[in-house]
Design a protein around this motif. Structure first.
Motif, PDB file in Angstrom:
ATOM      1  N   LEU A   1       0.775  -1.188  -0.104  1.00 60.83           N
ATOM      2  CA  LEU A   1       0.144   0.003  -0.046  1.00 60.83           C
ATOM      3  C   LEU A   1       0.872   1.219   0.037  1.00 60.83           C
ATOM      4  CD1 LEU A   1      -2.336  -1.552   2.713  1.00 60.83           C
ATOM      5  CD2 LEU A   1      -3.175  -0.726   0.334  1.00 60.83           C
ATOM      6  N   PRO A   2       0.473   2.280  -1.011  1.00 58.30           N
ATOM      7  CA  PRO A   2       1.373   3.440  -0.918  1.00 58.30           C
ATOM      8  C   PRO A   2       1.232   4.256   0.484  1.00 58.30           C
ATOM      9  CG  PRO A   2      -0.798   3.849  -2.110  1.00 58.30           C
ATOM     10  CD  PRO A   2      -0.671   2.362  -1.685  1.00 58.30           C
ATOM     11  N   GLU A   3       2.130   5.201   0.737  1.00 55.37           N
ATOM     12  CA  GLU A   3       1.939   6.162   1.588  1.00 55.37           C
ATOM     13  C   GLU A   3       0.788   7.129   1.479  1.00 55.37           C
ATOM     14  OE1 GLU A   3       5.797   7.782   3.157  1.00 55.37           O
ATOM     15  OE2 GLU A   3       4.942   9.146   4.555  1.00 55.37           O
ATOM     16  N   THR A   4       0.063   7.252   2.557  1.00 54.61           N
ATOM     17  CA  THR A   4      -1.093   8.304   2.279  1.00 54.61           C
ATOM     18  C   THR A   4      -1.342   8.919   3.923  1.00 54.61           C
ATOM     19  OG1 THR A   4      -2.923   6.853   3.074  1.00 54.61           O
ATOM     20  CG2 THR A   4      -2.176   6.655   0.609  1.00 54.61           C
ATOM     21  N   HIS A   5      -2.265   9.707   4.033  1.00 57.15           N
ATOM     22  CA  HIS A   5      -2.670  10.244   5.205  1.00 57.15           C
ATOM     23  C   HIS A   5      -4.057   9.634   5.684  1.00 57.15           C
ATOM     24  CE1 HIS A   5       0.641  13.330   4.579  1.00 57.15           C
ATOM     25  NE2 HIS A   5       0.702  13.094   6.004  1.00 57.15           N
ATOM     26  N   VAL A   6      -4.484   8.498   5.264  1.00 58.38           N
ATOM     27  CA  VAL A   6      -5.536   7.948   5.179  1.00 58.38           C
ATOM     28  C   VAL A   6      -5.323   6.602   5.701  1.00 58.38           C
ATOM     29  CG1 VAL A   6      -8.029   7.646   4.319  1.00 58.38           C
ATOM     30  CG2 VAL A   6      -6.340   9.390   2.966  1.00 58.38           C
ATOM     31  N   GLY A   7      -4.825   6.651   6.865  1.00 58.39           N
ATOM     32  CA  GLY A   7      -4.321   5.077   7.773  1.00 58.39           C
ATOM     33  C   GLY A   7      -5.535   4.191   7.707  1.00 58.39           C
ATOM     34  N   GLY A   8      -6.747   5.087   8.168  1.00 52.73           N
ATOM     35  CA  GLY A   8      -7.879   4.170   8.554  1.00 52.73           C
ATOM     36  C   GLY A   8      -8.449   3.212   7.440  1.00 52.73           C
ATOM     37  N   LEU A   9      -8.166   3.567   6.078  1.00 53.93           N
ATOM     38  CA  LEU A   9      -8.954   2.643   4.970  1.00 53.93           C
ATOM     39  C   LEU A   9      -7.686   2.150   4.315  1.00 53.93           C
ATOM     40  CD1 LEU A   9     -10.976   5.615   3.961  1.00 53.93           C
ATOM     41  CD2 LEU A   9     -11.433   4.101   5.439  1.00 53.93           C
ATOM     42  N   ARG A  10      -6.511   1.938   5.113  1.00 55.32           N
ATOM     43  CA  ARG A  10      -5.084   1.411   4.297  1.00 55.32           C
ATOM     44  C   ARG A  10      -5.044  -0.086   4.783  1.00 55.32           C
ATOM     45  NH1 ARG A  10      -0.035   1.718   5.320  1.00 55.32           N
ATOM     46  NH2 ARG A  10       1.334   2.152   3.666  1.00 55.32           N
ATOM     47  N   GLN A  11      -5.937  -0.862   4.122  1.00 50.27           N
ATOM     48  CA  GLN A  11      -5.537  -2.502   4.190  1.00 50.27           C
ATOM     49  C   GLN A  11      -5.871  -3.086   2.864  1.00 50.27           C
ATOM     50  OE1 GLN A  11      -8.453  -4.747   6.742  1.00 50.27           O
ATOM     51  NE2 GLN A  11      -9.346  -2.612   7.166  1.00 50.27           N
ATOM     52  N   HIS A  12      -5.145  -4.170   2.780  1.00 45.50           N
ATOM     53  CA  HIS A  12      -5.355  -4.727   1.371  1.00 45.50           C
ATOM     54  C   HIS A  12      -6.693  -5.753   1.300  1.00 45.50           C
ATOM     55  CE1 HIS A  12      -3.196  -8.378   3.839  1.00 45.50           C
ATOM     56  NE2 HIS A  12      -4.297  -8.948   3.053  1.00 45.50           N
ATOM     57  N   SER A  13      -7.074  -6.280   2.499  1.00 44.12           N
ATOM     58  CA  SER A  13      -8.232  -7.075   2.327  1.00 44.12           C
ATOM     59  C   SER A  13      -9.414  -6.396   3.361  1.00 44.12           C
ATOM     60  CB  SER A  13      -8.270  -8.353   2.727  1.00 44.12           C
ATOM     61  OG  SER A  13      -7.722  -8.601   4.110  1.00 44.12           O
ATOM     62  N   GLY A  14     -10.186  -7.212   3.690  1.00 48.63           N
ATOM     63  CA  GLY A  14     -11.443  -6.365   4.490  1.00 48.63           C
ATOM     64  C   GLY A  14     -12.234  -7.353   5.074  1.00 48.63           C
ATOM     65  N   SER A  15     -13.490  -6.931   5.505  1.00 55.53           N
ATOM     66  CA  SER A  15     -14.553  -7.698   6.347  1.00 55.53           C
ATOM     67  C   SER A  15     -15.416  -8.580   5.427  1.00 55.53           C
ATOM     68  CB  SER A  15     -15.558  -6.552   6.999  1.00 55.53           C
ATOM     69  OG  SER A  15     -16.626  -7.373   7.386  1.00 55.53           O
ATOM     70  N   ALA A  16     -15.604  -9.770   5.872  1.00 55.05           N
ATOM     71  CA  ALA A  16     -16.485 -10.626   5.146  1.00 55.05           C
ATOM     72  C   ALA A  16     -17.690 -10.361   5.108  1.00 55.05           C
ATOM     73  CB  ALA A  16     -16.441 -12.072   5.651  1.00 55.05           C
ATOM     74  N   VAL A  17     -18.381  -9.704   6.029  1.00 52.94           N
ATOM     75  CA  VAL A  17     -19.564  -9.289   6.177  1.00 52.94           C
ATOM     76  C   VAL A  17     -19.943  -8.165   5.258  1.00 52.94           C
ATOM     77  CG1 VAL A  17     -21.483  -8.239   7.532  1.00 52.94           C
ATOM     78  CG2 VAL A  17     -19.774  -9.744   8.525  1.00 52.94           C
ATOM     79  N   VAL A  18     -18.748  -7.234   4.937  1.00 49.41           N
ATOM     80  CA  VAL A  18     -18.940  -6.055   4.073  1.00 49.41           C
ATOM     81  C   VAL A  18     -18.984  -6.961   2.469  1.00 49.41           C
ATOM     82  CG1 VAL A  18     -18.060  -4.126   3.047  1.00 49.41           C
ATOM     83  CG2 VAL A  18     -18.136  -4.402   5.582  1.00 49.41           C
ATOM     84  N   GLY A  19     -18.288  -7.836   2.293  1.00 46.57           N
ATOM     85  CA  GLY A  19     -17.926  -8.569   1.082  1.00 46.57           C
ATOM     86  C   GLY A  19     -19.042  -9.155   0.890  1.00 46.57           C
TER      87      GLY A  19
END
Lengths: 451, 451
Positions: free
Chosen positions: A350-368
């Protein structure tokens, strides 16, 4: 002493009937919901279960069972739609200021010349400046009930780590926090607050864990991310049997804990005689999204296209808009079980950003599931778009919001502009997940770019 | 899709009677006082008037009359105890969240093992993070009514400048802000917020004004202070006849605007069945002190030693504890009129601290009268004592407070510890004038010292 007669020191009041509502946090939990809403049994298809890989490694599921709190494992396995909120947790949620305000953003609407009505759910007003406290309090309570003394966790932007340090203090626990290095190095003020609260903080990847050492040795993910921090927190818990590992996003119990948001919004809108047309949340691990939208799943099933649900993500981590719906590990080293979610792949740097809270490569199964079933739409915004929106919010509503929350408000602004074109008096609700006062480095950098 | 029957997406709720109070900022002003309390006619002796010097310079009083807003000059001259709050101002005060909460600091009390009850008036929850907004909104309103387009002002820690930038935006005005250089250079985040709000900021002393140039040329007060910024703001207004100059402290009308604080506290304590024994505020220009204590002047006259009023100041600017009660200029260059207050002398070069809001060489004439008449006690704390108290507040109450406010809470803590010795169940009210999220540089420096 000179001059004529002085009036007696004034006990007069111009209106003896002026008798304002006393605003004293009461600790009374009556205004806090009695139960969390559990999304899992209310999904249109079963939640794909987490599983172990075929790589001959020791069972990751067994590790999770050992290092996690009993109560949240029970919640994740529950088929009940409502999970009772312990009275002590309700009291603490009342004490931190729940219900949070629902703000009609009239100045923003006027600026946009839109017929839409924009409501903002103000999770940013909570004591640590974000919605994360809702689940941190619940999990710290469960830990204390279980006799646990030390909690280990990861954090991206630092909102979750801050909330865990706060909630740990409340219940007399110690908190060990692995923090995505790039964000930890940006946010010196939040670092100070977490340390003053007694939190033990390690920027990830670190030399503190086997997982961190492996990443450093291999020169992978050196900026750090939520994923590297997840891996290190689990690795730490594995090596410290007296600790328990907790998460601030992705998992069903965390989304359930956040359902106080959506339940309050429902009650607040009903009191205003409003029915929402569009609900919007930013989406990283999906817990403010799930918390806002979970209580509306029945409405969505009933109203179909009459109710639009939007997840706003970072273009620097575009899982829902560009990722694949498949099984993957949540951390680069693969210490987590395989979970089905929208993923960019665990090798995605993941690139450097100031949006650390959205900065992951995968996520939630429920949201999926919600996404794959077509229940939620997704949009992605880049950093400049996010901070432009933050500046707009500050100038027009006087509120400084977190970079993550800027994504949700941006989506609301886009809908409101579209409503201007169509003339539709749409009712939009966006979740302001956090305050931006401890994230000003991003705004400052944006300002430096000529904003 | 697999598995047995799924429950219908859940519209059930465990308690159909759960019907929380909607928390929607209403803009309804009914909970805001109808009038400001004017301290001046309620002082035990007449307020010593401002005057010109005998140095043959052009009249400073005439300059003040030209550059100040008409409405606040009328307020300063008023002999009425109550000054009506315009309806639009009441609406805006309601919209920013007045009345602010009164928090019982139970965790802090438990930690101190005190029989005292400590109440904290939470001005820190306002949108710009401090009480300064109360007067900034009033003055920006008066400016707009008068047809003024640009306001010029000074700020110490930056709380007032931030509030003026916010209030100016609300009424469509432009704000020019001279900011004590030492604080402006510390507080990069607050600087960013003020600029995003559209404020035009100059660290003082600056090359922007005649007064600033003179200080730079002479090598005096190069760190800057509230006094240098006052001088420059007046100098700027003198050279820009279309602007008007406003103040955020010291003067009677500012203290009156802050009297919403004390009026709310009175109503909130009455609702709790409490009578205060001790009221505490930090004191720089005296406006949060005057705002809290003004409405209690009649009680003080009646109860004498039964009600203790304490001003907590910075040991780095010990006006009330070590200054002289005499006429002096409020700025080093002497562009202000002579005002009687407790002063260290206008040549006193204030040391560098992280307590910019208490960092001036002189102060308020109204506070001076209260002090010289023996109505208020004064205590001074050094920076380490202040930040220790801030850390204590964060750990025990979870609230991050401004360095200035730490002085007031420190005095409350000292009283509570004394109550432990005497066994007296004292009721203490301290004003938390501001939030510390934009002042974390001071906490970080304190942490670096091994706290």
């Amino acid at each position: 002493m000179s001059g004529g007669p002085r009036p007696a020191p004034g006990a007069r009041t111009p209106d003896p009937d002026w008798n304002p509502t006393p605003v004293v946090p009461s600790g009374a939990p009556d205004d806090v919901p009695e139960a969390w809403f559990n999304l899992v049994p209310n999904l249109p298809v079963p939640l794909p279960p987490a599983r172990d890989g075929d790589d001959g490694q020791p069972s990751r599921l067994a590790l999770q069972r050992r290092i996690r709190l009993a109560a949240v494992q029970e919640q994740d396995a529950s088929t009940e739609s409502f999970l009772p909120i312990p009275q002590r947790v309700r009291e603490e949620l009342a004490a931190i200021g729940r219900p949070t305000p629902l703000l009609r953003a009239r100045a923003l609407e006027a600026h946009l010349r839109t017929p839409a009505r924009i409501y903002l759910k103000r999770e940013d007003v909570l004591p640590t400046g974000s919605f994360k406290l809702n689940s941190a309090i619940a999990q710290a309570y469960f830990a204390a009930q279980q006799g646990v003394r030390t909690l280990v966790t990861e954090t991206g932007a630092g909102q979750w780590g801050h909330a865990v340090a706060w909630a740990a203090r409340l219940f007399g626990l110690h908190a060990v926090i692995f923090w995505a290095g790039v964000s930890a190095r940006q946010k010196l003020g939040r670092h100070t607050v977490i340390k003053l609260l007694g939190g033990e903080v390690y920027p990830s990847p670190s030399e503190r864990t086997q997982v961190g050492k492996a990443l450093l040795r291999d020169g992978r993910h050196l900026l750090g991310s939520l994923g590297t921090a997840i891996g290190e927190a689990i690795s730490y818990a594995q090596d410290h049997p007296e600790t328990r590992y907790i998460s601030g996003s992705n998992l069903p119990h965390v989304l359930a804990h956040q359902s106080v948001i959506g339940q309050e919004v429902k009650a607040q809108l009903a009191a205003l005689g409003e029915t929402p047309d569009t609900l919007i949340a930013c989406v990283g691990g999906g817990s403010n999204l799930g918390g806002l939208m979970g209580p509306y799943l029945a409405d969505k099933a009933e109203r179909g296209d009459g109710l639009t649900l939007i997840g706003a993500e970072s273009a620097s981590a575009p899982r829902l808009t560009r990722g694949e719906w498949r099984y993957d590990h949540a951390d680069p080293e693969g210490i987590t079980p395989l979970t089905k979610s929208y993923t960019l792949g665990r090798d995605y740097e993941l690139p450097e950003t100031h949006v650390g809270g959205l900065r992951q490569h995968s996520g939630s199964a429920v949201v999926g599931v919600l996404r794959s079933q077509g229940l939620i739409d997704a949009v992605a915004y880049d950093e400049a778009e996010a901070f432009e929106t933050g500046s707009l919010m500050l100038r027009h509503e006087g509120v400084l919001i977190a970079p993550e929350s800027c994504h949700a408000v941006r989506a609301a602004v886009d809908r409101a502009i579209e409503a201007r074109r169509t003339g539709r008096a749409e009712t939009i609700v966006a979740c302001v997940s956090g305050n931006g006062a401890l994230d000003l480095e991003g705004y400052t950098a944006h300002l430096g770019d000529g904003a």
